[in-house]
Write a protein that holds these residues in place. Structure first.
Motif, PDB file in Angstrom:
ATOM      1  N   TRP A 228      38.836  44.614  36.753  1.00  0.00           N
ATOM      2  CA  TRP A 228      38.318  43.537  36.012  1.00  0.00           C
ATOM      3  C   TRP A 228      37.054  42.623  36.233  1.00  0.00           C
ATOM      4  O   TRP A 228      36.474  42.364  35.558  1.00  0.00           O
ATOM      5  CB  TRP A 228      39.618  42.838  35.309  1.00  0.00           C
ATOM      6  CG  TRP A 228      40.266  44.306  33.991  1.00  0.00           C
ATOM      7  CD1 TRP A 228      41.299  44.588  34.056  1.00  0.00           C
ATOM      8  CD2 TRP A 228      39.262  44.824  32.623  1.00  0.00           C
ATOM      9  NE1 TRP A 228      41.719  45.488  33.347  1.00  0.00           N
ATOM     10  CE2 TRP A 228      40.156  45.443  32.343  1.00  0.00           C
ATOM     11  CE3 TRP A 228      38.092  44.590  32.846  1.00  0.00           C
ATOM     12  CZ2 TRP A 228      40.256  46.876  31.034  1.00  0.00           C
ATOM     13  CZ3 TRP A 228      37.436  45.367  31.115  1.00  0.00           C
ATOM     14  CH2 TRP A 228      38.628  46.790  31.197  1.00  0.00           C
ATOM     15  N   ARG A 229      37.865  42.154  37.495  1.00  0.00           N
ATOM     16  CA  ARG A 229      36.397  41.277  38.374  1.00  0.00           C
ATOM     17  C   ARG A 229      35.413  41.795  38.496  1.00  0.00           C
ATOM     18  O   ARG A 229      34.198  41.414  38.336  1.00  0.00           O
ATOM     19  CB  ARG A 229      37.152  40.432  39.396  1.00  0.00           C
ATOM     20  CG  ARG A 229      38.108  39.503  39.169  1.00  0.00           C
ATOM     21  CD  ARG A 229      37.629  38.373  39.078  1.00  0.00           C
ATOM     22  NE  ARG A 229      38.890  37.505  37.996  1.00  0.00           N
ATOM     23  CZ  ARG A 229      38.714  36.468  37.677  1.00  0.00           C
ATOM     24  NH1 ARG A 229      37.580  36.562  36.757  1.00  0.00           N
ATOM     25  NH2 ARG A 229      39.606  35.774  37.471  1.00  0.00           N
TER      26      ARG A 229
ATOM     27  N   ARG B 261      46.562  39.575  36.906  1.00  0.00           N
ATOM     28  CA  ARG B 261      46.977  39.299  37.816  1.00  0.00           C
ATOM     29  C   ARG B 261      48.485  38.407  37.928  1.00  0.00           C
ATOM     30  O   ARG B 261      49.112  37.976  38.815  1.00  0.00           O
ATOM     31  CB  ARG B 261      45.977  38.111  38.701  1.00  0.00           C
ATOM     32  CG  ARG B 261      46.501  36.769  39.955  1.00  0.00           C
ATOM     33  CD  ARG B 261      45.592  35.813  40.433  1.00  0.00           C
ATOM     34  NE  ARG B 261      45.658  34.795  39.039  1.00  0.00           N
ATOM     35  CZ  ARG B 261      44.500  34.036  38.948  1.00  0.00           C
ATOM     36  NH1 ARG B 261      43.715  34.147  39.799  1.00  0.00           N
ATOM     37  NH2 ARG B 261      44.177  33.046  37.938  1.00  0.00           N
TER      38      ARG B 261
ATOM     39  N   ALA C 263      41.552  40.007  33.643  1.00  0.00           N
ATOM     40  CA  ALA C 263      41.989  40.429  35.050  1.00  0.00           C
ATOM     41  C   ALA C 263      42.781  39.263  35.488  1.00  0.00           C
ATOM     42  O   ALA C 263      43.651  39.422  36.495  1.00  0.00           O
ATOM     43  CB  ALA C 263      40.540  39.634  36.079  1.00  0.00           C
TER      44      ALA C 263
ATOM     45  N   TYR D  35      43.404  43.939  38.317  1.00  0.00           N
ATOM     46  CA  TYR D  35      42.543  42.301  38.489  1.00  0.00           C
ATOM     47  C   TYR D  35      41.336  42.501  39.523  1.00  0.00           C
ATOM     48  O   TYR D  35      39.939  42.326  38.636  1.00  0.00           O
ATOM     49  CB  TYR D  35      43.957  41.377  39.636  1.00  0.00           C
ATOM     50  CG  TYR D  35      42.966  40.422  39.715  1.00  0.00           C
ATOM     51  CD1 TYR D  35      42.488  39.031  39.045  1.00  0.00           C
ATOM     52  CD2 TYR D  35      42.726  40.127  40.716  1.00  0.00           C
ATOM     53  CE1 TYR D  35      41.989  38.573  39.675  1.00  0.00           C
ATOM     54  CE2 TYR D  35      42.194  38.967  41.729  1.00  0.00           C
ATOM     55  CZ  TYR D  35      41.834  38.075  40.938  1.00  0.00           C
ATOM     56  OH  TYR D  35      40.530  36.928  41.206  1.00  0.00           O
ATOM     57  N   CYS D  36      41.409  43.491  40.141  1.00  0.00           N
ATOM     58  CA  CYS D  36      40.176  43.594  40.792  1.00  0.00           C
ATOM     59  C   CYS D  36      39.217  44.799  40.205  1.00  0.00           C
ATOM     60  O   CYS D  36      38.325  44.738  40.483  1.00  0.00           O
ATOM     61  CB  CYS D  36      40.502  44.757  42.627  1.00  0.00           C
ATOM     62  SG  CYS D  36      42.123  43.753  43.343  1.00  0.00           S
TER      63      CYS D  36
END
Length: 69
Positions: A49-50, A38, A34, A46-47
């Motif tokens: 992997w979060r 980013r 993530a 990013y979203c």
């Protein structure tokens, strides 16, 4: 406690793969991915992997969370 909402079923597959490859470090691996996304400016990954990071943590807990029917 409010549980996170997971929209994409593919995120479960990603979390499962990370857990099988990294074991207890799967959440950290997802967080690292993530962070890399980013830095590259890729907000979608990013979203993703979060979300996978949260799933890895939830899947590592040995107790039931929330309502069980």
């Amino acid at each position: 406690m409010q549980l996170p909402v997971f929209i994409e079923s593919t995120h479960y597959n990603d979390a499962e793969l990370l857990i099988s490859n990294y074991g207890s470090e799967a959440g950290l691996e997802a967080a690292n991915r993530a962070d890399k996304s980013r830095l590259l400016g890729n907000h979608l990954h990013y979203c993703k992997w979060r979300q996978v990071e949260r799933l890895c943590i939830l899947l590592s807990i040995d107790q039931s969370i929330g309502t069980v029917h």
